[in-house]
Design an enzyme around this catalytic site. Structure first.
Site, PDB file in Angstrom:
ATOM      1  N   LYS A 153       4.142  -1.389  18.701  1.00 46.82           N
ATOM      2  CA  LYS A 153       5.388  -1.410  17.917  1.00 46.82           C
ATOM      3  C   LYS A 153       5.573  -0.068  17.202  1.00 46.82           C
ATOM      4  O   LYS A 153       4.623   0.709  17.072  1.00 46.82           O
ATOM      5  CB  LYS A 153       5.329  -2.558  16.907  1.00 46.82           C
ATOM      6  CG  LYS A 153       4.192  -2.439  15.895  1.00 46.82           C
ATOM      7  CD  LYS A 153       3.989  -3.730  15.107  1.00 46.82           C
ATOM      8  CE  LYS A 153       2.840  -3.583  14.124  1.00 46.82           C
ATOM      9  NZ  LYS A 153       2.450  -4.875  13.531  1.00 46.82           N
ATOM     10  N   TYR A 179       9.295  24.396  -6.239  1.00 44.64           N
ATOM     11  CA  TYR A 179      10.160  23.640  -7.151  1.00 44.64           C
ATOM     12  C   TYR A 179       9.433  23.290  -8.449  1.00 44.64           C
ATOM     13  O   TYR A 179       8.248  22.935  -8.446  1.00 44.64           O
ATOM     14  CB  TYR A 179      10.597  22.328  -6.491  1.00 44.64           C
ATOM     15  CG  TYR A 179      11.640  22.509  -5.411  1.00 44.64           C
ATOM     16  CD1 TYR A 179      12.877  23.072  -5.716  1.00 44.64           C
ATOM     17  CD2 TYR A 179      11.392  22.104  -4.120  1.00 44.64           C
ATOM     18  CE1 TYR A 179      13.843  23.226  -4.728  1.00 44.64           C
ATOM     19  CE2 TYR A 179      12.351  22.244  -3.126  1.00 44.64           C
ATOM     20  CZ  TYR A 179      13.575  22.811  -3.436  1.00 44.64           C
ATOM     21  OH  TYR A 179      14.517  22.962  -2.458  1.00 44.64           O
TER      22      TYR A 179
HETATM   23  C1  LIG Z   1       1.021  -4.964  13.636  1.00 43.19           C
HETATM   24  C2  LIG Z   1       0.437  -6.250  14.114  1.00 43.19           C
HETATM   25  C3  LIG Z   1      -0.804  -6.272  14.769  1.00 43.19           C
HETATM   26  C4  LIG Z   1      -1.701  -5.044  14.874  1.00 43.19           C
HETATM   27  O1  LIG Z   1      -2.350  -4.892  13.637  1.00 43.19           O
HETATM   28  P1  LIG Z   1      -3.416  -3.723  13.364  1.00 43.19           P
HETATM   29  O2  LIG Z   1      -3.882  -4.023  11.980  1.00 43.19           O
HETATM   30  O3  LIG Z   1      -2.668  -2.456  13.457  1.00 43.19           O
HETATM   31  O4  LIG Z   1      -4.486  -3.833  14.383  1.00 43.19           O
HETATM   32  C5  LIG Z   1      -1.243  -7.469  15.306  1.00 43.19           C
HETATM   33  N1  LIG Z   1      -0.508  -8.600  15.178  1.00 43.19           N
HETATM   34  C6  LIG Z   1       0.688  -8.626  14.521  1.00 43.19           C
HETATM   35  C7  LIG Z   1       1.422  -9.901  14.409  1.00 43.19           C
HETATM   36  C8  LIG Z   1       1.185  -7.462  13.954  1.00 43.19           C
HETATM   37  O5  LIG Z   1       2.342  -7.498  13.286  1.00 43.19           O
END
Ligand SMILES: *Cc1c(COP(=O)(O)O)cnc(C)c1O
Length: 351
Positions: A39, A248
């Site tokens: 994602k 700044y």
């Molecule tokens: C983002 C996510 C993961 C992966 O989690 P990590 O901590 O990055 O390994 C797994 N399951 C769900 C439902 C997520 O939203």
């Protein structure tokens, strides 16, 4: 040579071999199947290149947050791999789910009804809420629906851990127990663990694990290989005399004559202002301190230690990893990685 010495945009060097190696190490920790969570453009590293490399390594299941992320992924992975959409089934997603053959992870009664009415025969996953109170069917909802839903053969039944990165936290066992209770008697493959969950041990693994951050080199996977190097071009150097100020707010005053490099990147590129003076930039084996506030596109660096003005400086890598930087900024590696902006050239090495 990183591209950054040739242009004013920084270069992210993304090591696909390290990504593959991290995924294989996480896979080797369980006896079950390992998916890949890609994602948010694979946590900012580029979903297509990452997913292609992992698919060639053997990953068959991928998770994205929203249906739109499935678009370029399906185009590149081809029809074989399963692509799960964690946000579930929204009204406007129906066509995309069908056309791209994405698998929605049904999170609510509303989504379940939508699935039944609009795409009854389309594969789906189910998410239980086991205490995080974010997404998923609650135990009472599941109780009411389980006879109907379990007959429709969900492709996966999953839940998500709230405190997996804290092994001693009582929430882990609590969620494990509830997940077991809710999934009792189901034929569908079960999935509970993200990266942190994999590290909690075999009882958390079930049939499929879903690592994200560990694949990308971040905590809590302490043995992860670093994946990203960030190289930033130097666009101007000058001598700043004792008593003069930099940047700044005049927040930095030179206490002696120093040599200062203006590096082309800033908070618009995910280099948070809150890193303050804690982070360093590297050239020629030297760690050089930031001088003054980080601005939108420029960071000033005290390069007095260097024997000559550098063409580029390294900001992220094995000597200063994402978790150290996240610590300095008061955040987590996830936020740091996903904030690395669109201006960088993403250059891939390996695979
Ligand atoms: C983002 C996510 C993961 C992966 O989690 P990590 O901590 O990055 O390994 C797994 N399951 C769900 C439902 C997520 O939203």
């Amino acid at each position: 040579m990183p591209l950054s010495v040739l242009m004013a945009t920084g270069t992210m060097l993304i090591d696909l071999d390290a990504i593959i190696s991290n995924w294989l190490s996480l896979d080797a920790m369980s006896d079950c199947e390992t998916a890949a969570v890609v994602k948010a453009s694979a946590y900012g590293l580029g979903a297509v290149r990452v997913a292609n490399a992992l698919a060639e390594t053997g990953a068959r299941k991928f998770f994205v947050a929203v249906a739109e992320e499935g678009l370029e992924l399906r185009g590149n992975l081809g029809p074989g791999p399963e692509i799960y959409v964690l946000s579930g089934l929204l009204e406007n997603d129906l066509n995309m789910m069908r056309d791209l053959y994405l698998t929605p992870v049904i999170n609510s009664v509303e989504q379940m009804i939508r699935h039944a009415e609009a795409m009854q025969d389309h594969p789906f996953g189910l998410q239980f809420d086991t205490g995080m109170n974010r997404l998923g069917l609650e135990p009472v909802e599941w109780q009411a629906l389980r006879d109907v839903l379990s007959e429709q053969n969900p492709a996966i039944v999953m839940s998500h851990l709230a405190c997996a990165d804290e092994p001693g936290h009582e929430m882990n066992e609590k969620q494990l127990r509830l997940f077991r209770e809710m999934a009792y008697g189901l034929q569908a493959p079960l999935s509970l663990s993200n990266t942190g969950g994999i590290l909690l041990g075999p009882e958390y693994h079930f049939d499929l694990t879903r690592p994200g951050i560990g694949v990308y080199g971040g905590a809590p996977f302490a043995d992860a290989l670093p994946v990203v190097e960030l190289h930033l071009p130097v666009i101007q150097c000058r001598t700043v005399h004792s008593g003069e100020t930099i940047g700044y707010g005049n927040s930095y005053t030179a206490s002696r004559d120093i040599r200062v490099a203006a590096v082309s990147a800033g908070y618009a590129d995910g280099i948070f202002r809150s890193l303050g003076q804690n982070a360093e930039l590297f050239a020629d084996g030297h760690a050089c301190p930031i001088a003054g506030r980080i601005s939108m596109d420029i960071i000033c660096v005290d390069i007095s230690e260097l024997s000559e003005d550098p063409d580029s400086m390294q900001f992220m890598g094995s000597m200063q990893g994402i978790d150290l930087l996240a610590d300095h900024a008061g955040t987590i590696g996830y936020e740091l990685l996903t904030s690395l902006g669109s201006r960088y050239v993403r250059q891939y090495i390996g695979a």
